[in-house]
Design a protein around this motif. Structure first.
Motif, PDB file in Angstrom:
ATOM      1  N   GLY A   1     -44.089  -3.488   9.598  1.00 32.13           N
ATOM      2  CA  GLY A   1     -42.939  -2.965  10.341  1.00 32.13           C
ATOM      3  C   GLY A   1     -42.189  -1.977   9.472  1.00 32.13           C
ATOM      4  N   THR A   2     -41.102  -1.462   9.974  1.00 33.06           N
ATOM      5  CA  THR A   2     -40.321  -0.499   9.204  1.00 33.06           C
ATOM      6  C   THR A   2     -39.484  -1.219   8.146  1.00 33.06           C
ATOM      7  OG1 THR A   2     -38.440  -0.588  10.714  1.00 33.06           O
ATOM      8  CG2 THR A   2     -40.192   1.004  11.223  1.00 33.06           C
ATOM      9  N   VAL A   3     -38.952  -0.412   7.224  1.00 36.21           N
ATOM     10  CA  VAL A   3     -38.054  -0.964   6.208  1.00 36.21           C
ATOM     11  C   VAL A   3     -36.844  -1.601   6.878  1.00 36.21           C
ATOM     12  CG1 VAL A   3     -36.517  -0.367   4.297  1.00 36.21           C
ATOM     13  CG2 VAL A   3     -38.799   0.657   4.432  1.00 36.21           C
ATOM     14  N   MET A   4     -36.320  -0.926   7.900  1.00 32.81           N
ATOM     15  CA  MET A   4     -35.156  -1.449   8.608  1.00 32.81           C
ATOM     16  C   MET A   4     -35.466  -2.803   9.242  1.00 32.81           C
ATOM     17  SD  MET A   4     -31.960  -0.731   9.429  1.00 32.81           S
ATOM     18  CE  MET A   4     -31.725   1.056   9.418  1.00 32.81           C
ATOM     19  N   GLU A   5     -36.635  -2.931   9.846  1.00 30.91           N
ATOM     20  CA  GLU A   5     -37.013  -4.188  10.499  1.00 30.91           C
ATOM     21  C   GLU A   5     -37.186  -5.304   9.482  1.00 30.91           C
ATOM     22  OE1 GLU A   5     -39.429  -2.325  14.356  1.00 30.91           O
ATOM     23  OE2 GLU A   5     -40.484  -2.809  12.502  1.00 30.91           O
ATOM     24  N   ASN A   6     -37.679  -4.975   8.300  1.00 37.31           N
ATOM     25  CA  ASN A   6     -37.851  -5.999   7.273  1.00 37.31           C
ATOM     26  C   ASN A   6     -36.510  -6.482   6.739  1.00 37.31           C
ATOM     27  OD1 ASN A   6     -40.716  -6.766   6.041  1.00 37.31           O
ATOM     28  ND2 ASN A   6     -40.867  -4.710   6.924  1.00 37.31           N
ATOM     29  N   ILE A   7     -35.539  -5.591   6.633  1.00 40.76           N
ATOM     30  CA  ILE A   7     -34.197  -6.019   6.216  1.00 40.76           C
ATOM     31  C   ILE A   7     -33.555  -6.850   7.316  1.00 40.76           C
ATOM     32  CG2 ILE A   7     -31.878  -5.223   5.582  1.00 40.76           C
ATOM     33  CD1 ILE A   7     -33.175  -2.750   4.323  1.00 40.76           C
ATOM     34  N   ARG A   8     -33.707  -6.405   8.559  1.00 37.38           N
ATOM     35  CA  ARG A   8     -33.094  -7.105   9.691  1.00 37.38           C
ATOM     36  C   ARG A   8     -33.710  -8.493   9.904  1.00 37.38           C
ATOM     37  NH1 ARG A   8     -33.393  -3.283  13.255  1.00 37.38           N
ATOM     38  NH2 ARG A   8     -31.240  -2.524  13.111  1.00 37.38           N
ATOM     39  N   TYR A   9     -34.847  -8.758   9.283  1.00 38.40           N
ATOM     40  CA  TYR A   9     -35.486 -10.068   9.417  1.00 38.40           C
ATOM     41  C   TYR A   9     -34.542 -11.191   8.994  1.00 38.40           C
ATOM     42  CZ  TYR A   9     -39.652 -13.020   9.797  1.00 38.40           C
ATOM     43  OH  TYR A   9     -40.567 -13.959  10.191  1.00 38.40           O
ATOM     44  N   GLY A  10     -33.603 -10.864   8.104  1.00 42.61           N
ATOM     45  CA  GLY A  10     -32.634 -11.867   7.665  1.00 42.61           C
ATOM     46  C   GLY A  10     -31.608 -12.209   8.721  1.00 42.61           C
TER      47      GLY A  10
ATOM     48  N   SER B   1     -26.782  -4.964  13.049  1.00 41.32           N
ATOM     49  CA  SER B   1     -26.884  -3.564  13.449  1.00 41.32           C
ATOM     50  C   SER B   1     -27.513  -2.750  12.320  1.00 41.32           C
ATOM     51  CB  SER B   1     -25.500  -3.012  13.780  1.00 41.32           C
ATOM     52  OG  SER B   1     -24.682  -3.029  12.615  1.00 41.32           O
ATOM     53  N   ASP B   2     -27.873  -1.504  12.626  1.00 38.49           N
ATOM     54  CA  ASP B   2     -28.429  -0.629  11.589  1.00 38.49           C
ATOM     55  C   ASP B   2     -27.425  -0.430  10.461  1.00 38.49           C
ATOM     56  OD1 ASP B   2     -30.659  -0.431  13.132  1.00 38.49           O
ATOM     57  OD2 ASP B   2     -30.359   1.665  13.735  1.00 38.49           O
ATOM     58  N   GLU B   3     -26.159  -0.298  10.816  1.00 34.82           N
ATOM     59  CA  GLU B   3     -25.122  -0.092   9.789  1.00 34.82           C
ATOM     60  C   GLU B   3     -25.025  -1.301   8.861  1.00 34.82           C
ATOM     61  OE1 GLU B   3     -24.745   0.419  13.005  1.00 34.82           O
ATOM     62  OE2 GLU B   3     -24.733   2.627  12.990  1.00 34.82           O
ATOM     63  N   GLU B   4     -25.128  -2.497   9.422  1.00 37.98           N
ATOM     64  CA  GLU B   4     -25.065  -3.705   8.594  1.00 37.98           C
ATOM     65  C   GLU B   4     -26.290  -3.809   7.681  1.00 37.98           C
ATOM     66  OE1 GLU B   4     -22.575  -6.965  11.234  1.00 37.98           O
ATOM     67  OE2 GLU B   4     -24.602  -6.431  11.903  1.00 37.98           O
ATOM     68  N   CYS B   5     -27.447  -3.395   8.181  1.00 36.41           N
ATOM     69  CA  CYS B   5     -28.657  -3.419   7.352  1.00 36.41           C
ATOM     70  C   CYS B   5     -28.544  -2.420   6.204  1.00 36.41           C
ATOM     71  CB  CYS B   5     -29.891  -3.101   8.203  1.00 36.41           C
ATOM     72  SG  CYS B   5     -30.325  -4.386   9.402  1.00 36.41           S
TER      73      CYS B   5
ATOM     74  N   GLU C   1     -39.912   8.483   5.356  1.00 38.80           N
ATOM     75  CA  GLU C   1     -39.120   8.404   6.576  1.00 38.80           C
ATOM     76  C   GLU C   1     -37.908   7.500   6.401  1.00 38.80           C
ATOM     77  OE1 GLU C   1     -41.382   7.949  10.243  1.00 38.80           O
ATOM     78  OE2 GLU C   1     -43.214   8.336   9.093  1.00 38.80           O
ATOM     79  N   GLY C   2     -37.464   7.327   5.175  1.00 42.35           N
ATOM     80  CA  GLY C   2     -36.276   6.533   4.921  1.00 42.35           C
ATOM     81  C   GLY C   2     -36.405   5.112   5.441  1.00 42.35           C
ATOM     82  N   TYR C   3     -35.414   4.676   6.178  1.00 47.71           N
ATOM     83  CA  TYR C   3     -35.405   3.310   6.708  1.00 47.71           C
ATOM     84  C   TYR C   3     -36.445   3.107   7.806  1.00 47.71           C
ATOM     85  CZ  TYR C   3     -31.181   2.055   4.126  1.00 47.71           C
ATOM     86  OH  TYR C   3     -30.284   1.755   3.124  1.00 47.71           O
ATOM     87  N   ASN C   4     -36.993   4.192   8.320  1.00 52.25           N
ATOM     88  CA  ASN C   4     -38.027   4.090   9.352  1.00 52.25           C
ATOM     89  C   ASN C   4     -39.438   4.149   8.781  1.00 52.25           C
ATOM     90  OD1 ASN C   4     -36.210   3.939  11.576  1.00 52.25           O
ATOM     91  ND2 ASN C   4     -35.884   6.155  11.440  1.00 52.25           N
ATOM     92  N   THR C   5     -39.554   4.115   7.465  1.00 53.68           N
ATOM     93  CA  THR C   5     -40.877   4.109   6.833  1.00 53.68           C
ATOM     94  C   THR C   5     -41.607   2.814   7.172  1.00 53.68           C
ATOM     95  OG1 THR C   5     -40.065   5.467   5.002  1.00 53.68           O
ATOM     96  CG2 THR C   5     -42.121   4.238   4.642  1.00 53.68           C
ATOM     97  N   MET C   6     -42.851   2.957   7.608  1.00 59.73           N
ATOM     98  CA  MET C   6     -43.644   1.794   8.007  1.00 59.73           C
ATOM     99  C   MET C   6     -44.238   1.122   6.767  1.00 59.73           C
ATOM    100  SD  MET C   6     -44.687  -0.095  10.520  1.00 59.73           S
ATOM    101  CE  MET C   6     -44.317   0.944  11.934  1.00 59.73           C
ATOM    102  N   LEU C   7     -44.108  -0.198   6.719  1.00 59.67           N
ATOM    103  CA  LEU C   7     -44.680  -0.993   5.633  1.00 59.67           C
ATOM    104  C   LEU C   7     -45.859  -1.790   6.172  1.00 59.67           C
ATOM    105  CD1 LEU C   7     -41.442  -2.421   3.959  1.00 59.67           C
ATOM    106  CD2 LEU C   7     -42.677  -0.328   3.392  1.00 59.67           C
ATOM    107  N   THR C   8     -46.947  -1.797   5.439  1.00 58.77           N
ATOM    108  CA  THR C   8     -48.121  -2.592   5.803  1.00 58.77           C
ATOM    109  C   THR C   8     -48.647  -3.296   4.566  1.00 58.77           C
ATOM    110  OG1 THR C   8     -49.595  -0.702   5.426  1.00 58.77           O
ATOM    111  CG2 THR C   8     -48.792  -1.036   7.679  1.00 58.77           C
TER     112      THR C   8
END
Length: 646
Positions: free
Chosen positions: A495-504, A509-513, A531-538
């Motif tokens: 998933g994206t970097v943002m999604e991995n942080i939001r896993y917690g 929100s994006d701002e909180e992440c 792609e910053g926070y939208n970079t896909m991690l695999t």
């Protein structure tokens, strides 16, 4: 690491996996499961299978009647009077074949739906159940072996449900119907067929008893191979660093050799079965033809349910039924190995489903709350960032206790197995906002203590209280929701970097992440990603460094905003320069929270309110950094370098 590859490629039976037959009751349970998935569609499909099987035996009856009519007309010389009767039989046979065609087309389509639907439901059921299993199950079972449930074992069920069970049902019904017709026409010839069938059954039993054990072992060794491959893929860098490629190849040859040995022997016996049964069927056909001809020539009285005398109209259809009977026996025998493999896969799947789920007798829950004017707490639905323990009592009243993060151990003993105690008489407390650090060599019990706070394992003796509530009374999901944890081994998901942080915190929100990433010191490197926070991690974040992955794990814990944090070697994979950056964020993260720290770097625990020095599951020293230095005991020796951590 030299090995004899020839020997590994052909292991003896003693070195193959255990287990030679599927336990009784597996097929019954599998059928019950299938009926529970499709209580209406499956019975309708079975009716179509029965129709298809019965119609397949009908030509013998029609052939007997047609031959009898032809024989009668030959004797009388009147051909014109029989043509209409023959056409009637042919028309009825055509109608039956059309019905059989429709039934066959319907059941094949429905079996595709039932098969794939059942496998889908089983996978969902397994995965759902797996989420309820305790951590102990995953600690004691290979991950590749667990993956094999969803691949190899499910695939054997696919073959069993879609092919073997329908074919065996059709063959079984055909055998029954054909045998009844045989008995109706001639018991003498039917007994000859029975003798041949007994020979076929004995031969099939002798061969399948040998092939089945190898097919069962093959299923188990496939799971073993999958576990091995998972381990090799995970440790590929270590293999290359230590130039262990040849050793890995040799180990793979051994595992692969076990699969080859079992598959080769299983298929060797299975491939003998059909030619052998076919030849026995041919011999049976010849014997029935000879005996039938002899009975015709000698005018021996016929013994039958129909009371009909021996005639060519009985012997000719009987030969066709003999072929049909032998073919049905062959079809059943040909499916036995697939049935055995399928039942072996079903047994493993049911074994997973029968694993005891994680027990939870807690009744105290965590709720959003607000503080009233009189200082009491009350529950509310909206998110308030204020949490309280909702404690129902036997008298029907409910009390609310503000979540503060006060954790206390009282004389706790624990062992992963009953016969070996790992922690001995652990007594400690962490008041709200305090930082408690654990120091000690590997295996001293540091991580085990934090596992008990999460209730990944339950204690053998003693008591753990959380905000003065016995931890066993708190529902595990609510307990763990109040805890944040950063492990030494970081796990990131596809998933994206943002999604991995939001896993917690899935509601963040994006701002909180982003704020959590800034707090952890991860924002700087994230912004430099393509792609910053939208970079896909695999691949568990394989495109990141170990330190960057650890920073994301810290950010994930920060966005959860829990009152209690557990940092298990949280900065172990971060270099000294990055550690200084992270430490500022960590200090901000730990402010106002109860924090348990496990660290080998003693510099990270100097400002802890209390440091616990553990040795072989016992707390041997406790106090602040200054107190322990003045004590000049184990901690002093560790800090000054006189003693090193293992």
């Amino acid at each position: 690491m030299a090995r004899n590859k020839t020997q590994n490629a052909n292991p003896t039976p003693a070195t193959t996996a255990r287990g030679q037959r599927a336990p009784k009751g597996v097929l019954r349970r599998l059928l019950r499961t299938l009926f529970s998935f499709y209580p209406v569609l499956l019975p309708i499909t079975l009716v179509c299978i029965v129709i298809n099987a019965i119609v397949s035996a009908a030509p013998a009856v029609f052939l007997q009647n047609v031959i009898a009519i032809v024989d009668e007309s030959y004797q009388s010389g009147d051909w014109a009077s029989v043509s209409g009767r023959i056409l009637t039989y042919v028309a009825v046979l055509v109608v039956m074949y059309v019905i059989s065609l429709i039934a066959g087309a319907f059941y094949t389509q429905m079996m595709a739906i039932i098969t794939q639907g059942s496998l889908k439901k089983l996978r969902e059921k397994m995965f759902s159940h797996m989420q309820d299993l305790p951590i102990k199950y995953f600690d004691t079972n290979g991950h590749g072996d667990i993956m094999s449930y969803y691949t190899n074992d499910v695939d054997t069920l696919r073959q069993l449900i879609s092919q073997s069970l329908p074919q065996m049902t059709i063959s079984g019904i055909t055998l029954f119907v054909v045998f009844c017709i045989m008995m109706y026409y001639s018991m003498i010839l039917a007994l000859l067929v029975v003798v041949g069938v007994v020979c076929m059954v004995l031969a099939a039993r002798a061969i399948t008893s040998r092939s089945s054990k190898y097919f069962l072992r093959q299923q188990i060794t496939l799971a073993k191979a999958e576990a091995f491959m998972e381990e090799m893929m995970t440790g590929q860098k270590v293999i290359k660093v230590f130039c262990h490629e040849e050793g890995a190849r040799a180990d793979f040859d051994k595992v692969n050799g076990e699969i080859f040995y079992n598959a080769r022997n299983g298929n060797r016996f299975a491939n003998i079965l059909m030619p052998l049964l076919g030849n026995i069927g041919n011999v049976m056909y010849v014997v029935v033809a000879l005996v039938g001809g002899a009975l015709l020539l000698t005018d021996v009285p016929n013994i039958s349910i129909s009371g009909m005398a021996f005639s060519i109209s009985i012997v000719v259809p009987f030969l066709n039924m003999t072929k049909q009977f032998a073919g049905a026996i062959g079809q059943v025998s040909n499916q036995i190995n697939m049935v055995i493999m399928g039942l072996a896969g079903a047994h493993r799947i049911f074994a997973l489903l029968d694993e005891e789920p994680e027990t939870d007798e807690g009744y105290v829950t965590l709720v959003n709350a607000r503080e009233n004017a009189d200082g009491s707490m009350s529950e509310c639905k909206e998110r308030t960032h204020v949490w309280a323990w909702k404690h129902p009592h036997h008298d029907g009243t409910v009390t609310y206790t503000r979540l503060q993060g006060d954790v206390r151990f009282y004389d706790v003993d624990f062992g992963y197995t009953p016969e070996k105690t790992v922690l001995h008489n652990i007594t400690l407390y962490a008041k709200p906002g305090q930082k408690v650090a654990f120091v000690g060599s590997t295996g001293a019990g540091k991580t085990t203590i934090t596992n008990l706070i999460n209730r990944f394992y339950d204690i053998a003796d003693g008591k753990i209280r959380y905000d003065d509530i016995n931890i066993n009374k708190i529902k595990k999901a609510d307990l763990r929701r109040s805890l944040g944890i950063v492990l030494q081994d970081t796990n990131l998901f596809t998933g994206t970097v943002m999604e991995n942080i939001r896993y917690g915190n899935l509601e963040a929100s994006d701002e909180e992440c982003i704020a959590a990433a800034q707090l952890a010191g991860a924002d700087d490197f994230i912004c430099r990603l393509p792609e910053g926070y939208n970079t896909m991690l695999t691949g568990n974040g394989a495109n990141l460094s170990q330190g960057q992955r650890q920073l994301l794990a810290i950010a994930r814990a920060a966005v959860a905003d829990p009152p209690v944090m557990i940092l298990d070697e949280a900065t172990s994979s971060i270099d000294t320069r990055t550690e200084a950056i992270v430490q500022q964020g960590m200090d901000a993260l730990m402010t106002g929270r109860t924090v348990f720290i496990i660290a080998h770097r003693l510099s990270t625990v100097r400002n802890a309110n209390a440091i616990m020095v553990l040795d072989h599951g016992r707390i041997i020293e406790r106090g602040t950094h200054e107190d322990l230095l003045q004590l000049k005991g184990t901690y002093y020796q560790l800090y000054t370098g006189a003693l090193e951590l293992d």
